[in-house]
Design a protein around this motif. Structure first.
Motif, PDB file in Angstrom:
ATOM      1  N   ALA A 115      56.437  20.448  46.544  1.00  0.00           N
ATOM      2  CA  ALA A 115      55.875  20.049  45.249  1.00  0.00           C
ATOM      3  C   ALA A 115      56.907  19.286  44.431  1.00  0.00           C
ATOM      4  CB  ALA A 115      55.379  21.281  44.485  1.00  0.00           C
ATOM      5  N   GLU A 116      58.137  19.766  44.424  1.00  0.00           N
ATOM      6  CA  GLU A 116      59.201  19.105  43.676  1.00  0.00           C
ATOM      7  C   GLU A 116      59.469  17.699  44.221  1.00  0.00           C
ATOM      8  OE1 GLU A 116      63.997  19.526  43.045  1.00  0.00           O
ATOM      9  OE2 GLU A 116      62.837  21.382  43.271  1.00  0.00           O
ATOM     10  N   GLN A 119      56.555  15.293  43.310  1.00  0.00           N
ATOM     11  CA  GLN A 119      56.614  14.891  41.907  1.00  0.00           C
ATOM     12  C   GLN A 119      57.762  13.918  41.654  1.00  0.00           C
ATOM     13  OE1 GLN A 119      54.358  15.252  39.504  1.00  0.00           O
ATOM     14  NE2 GLN A 119      53.094  16.289  41.028  1.00  0.00           N
ATOM     15  N   HIS A 122      56.626  10.598  42.838  1.00  0.00           N
ATOM     16  CA  HIS A 122      55.647  10.048  41.888  1.00  0.00           C
ATOM     17  C   HIS A 122      56.360   9.460  40.664  1.00  0.00           C
ATOM     18  CE1 HIS A 122      51.776   9.415  40.088  1.00  0.00           C
ATOM     19  NE2 HIS A 122      51.915  10.352  39.177  1.00  0.00           N
ATOM     20  N   GLY A 123      57.451  10.086  40.261  1.00  0.00           N
ATOM     21  CA  GLY A 123      58.222   9.570  39.137  1.00  0.00           C
ATOM     22  C   GLY A 123      58.988   8.303  39.472  1.00  0.00           C
ATOM     23  N   SER A 128      53.234   4.120  41.137  1.00  0.00           N
ATOM     24  CA  SER A 128      52.968   5.239  40.227  1.00  0.00           C
ATOM     25  C   SER A 128      53.427   4.909  38.824  1.00  0.00           C
ATOM     26  CB  SER A 128      53.678   6.499  40.729  1.00  0.00           C
ATOM     27  OG  SER A 128      53.145   6.934  41.962  1.00  0.00           O
ATOM     28  N   ARG A 132      50.933   4.576  35.509  1.00  0.00           N
ATOM     29  CA  ARG A 132      51.051   5.764  34.652  1.00  0.00           C
ATOM     30  C   ARG A 132      50.434   5.501  33.279  1.00  0.00           C
ATOM     31  NH1 ARG A 132      56.023   7.063  35.904  1.00  0.00           N
ATOM     32  NH2 ARG A 132      55.210   8.305  37.615  1.00  0.00           N
ATOM     33  N   THR A 138      46.259  12.207  40.338  1.00  0.00           N
ATOM     34  CA  THR A 138      46.699  13.559  40.646  1.00  0.00           C
ATOM     35  C   THR A 138      47.581  13.493  41.888  1.00  0.00           C
ATOM     36  OG1 THR A 138      44.778  14.013  42.037  1.00  0.00           O
ATOM     37  CG2 THR A 138      44.602  14.613  39.722  1.00  0.00           C
ATOM     38  N   VAL A 139      48.586  14.344  41.927  1.00  0.00           N
ATOM     39  CA  VAL A 139      49.467  14.441  43.079  1.00  0.00           C
ATOM     40  C   VAL A 139      49.370  15.872  43.607  1.00  0.00           C
ATOM     41  CG1 VAL A 139      51.836  14.286  43.944  1.00  0.00           C
ATOM     42  CG2 VAL A 139      51.042  12.726  42.158  1.00  0.00           C
ATOM     43  N   SER A 141      50.651  18.347  46.849  1.00  0.00           N
ATOM     44  CA  SER A 141      51.504  18.456  48.040  1.00  0.00           C
ATOM     45  C   SER A 141      51.038  19.651  48.847  1.00  0.00           C
ATOM     46  CB  SER A 141      52.960  18.611  47.647  1.00  0.00           C
ATOM     47  OG  SER A 141      53.151  19.758  46.855  1.00  0.00           O
TER      48      SER A 141
END
Length: 143
Positions: A115-116, A119, A122-123, A128, A132, A138-139, A141
């Motif tokens: 998950a980390e 994200q 995505h950042g 993305s 934004r 939605t992301v 994992s």
């Protein structure tokens, strides 16, 4: 944001919008476009949303690999990014809008680490970042 491009690419669409042809300057992309059946078309070609989802998935995978490298995580050959782009009526202005669901498959990692990493990608991913605040994304994992 200030960007200093190191690469430029151009593509040209000719014809009737969603019923048209799109060709990249390099010639590597040369596609007939057609609206999907769900939007009243015959579905006998690609469409902007399909192309967008492919580009975003590839870009996100690049960001994911870089974030994994930076964090010392090892990705397997089965690692995958699936971006599902939706198009529909925008209730706010009566036009059309896009949605995106980004599914990141990270086998071999712990759930929290996956998950980390998703994200962080995505950042970092330029697609993305560009969307934004403009596209409901939605992301998710999974391992």
């Amino acid at each position: 944001m200030t960007v200093s491009p190191v690469y430029h690419v151009s593509s040209t669409s000719t014809g009737g919008g969603r019923d048209s042809e799109v060709v990249s300057e390099s010639g590597r992309i040369d596609l007939v476009l057609a609206p999907p059946v769900e939007m009243g078309g015959n579905g006998d070609g690609s469409n902007p949303e399909e192309l967008f989802s492919a580009g975003w998935a590839a870009c996100f995978m690049g960001a994911l690999r870089l974030m994994a490298k930076n964090k010392g995580a090892t990705l397997t050959d089965e690692t995958a990014v699936k971006v599902t782009v939706g198009i529909g009526k925008d209730d706010a202005d009566g036009g059309f809008g896009l949605t995106a669901d980004i599914d990141v498959y990270l086998p071999g990692l712990e759930t929290a680490a996956a998950a980390e990493l998703a994200q962080a990608a995505h950042g970092f991913c330029p697609y993305s970042k560009a969307t934004r605040g403009n596209i409901a994304a939605t992301v998710t994992s999974r391992v």
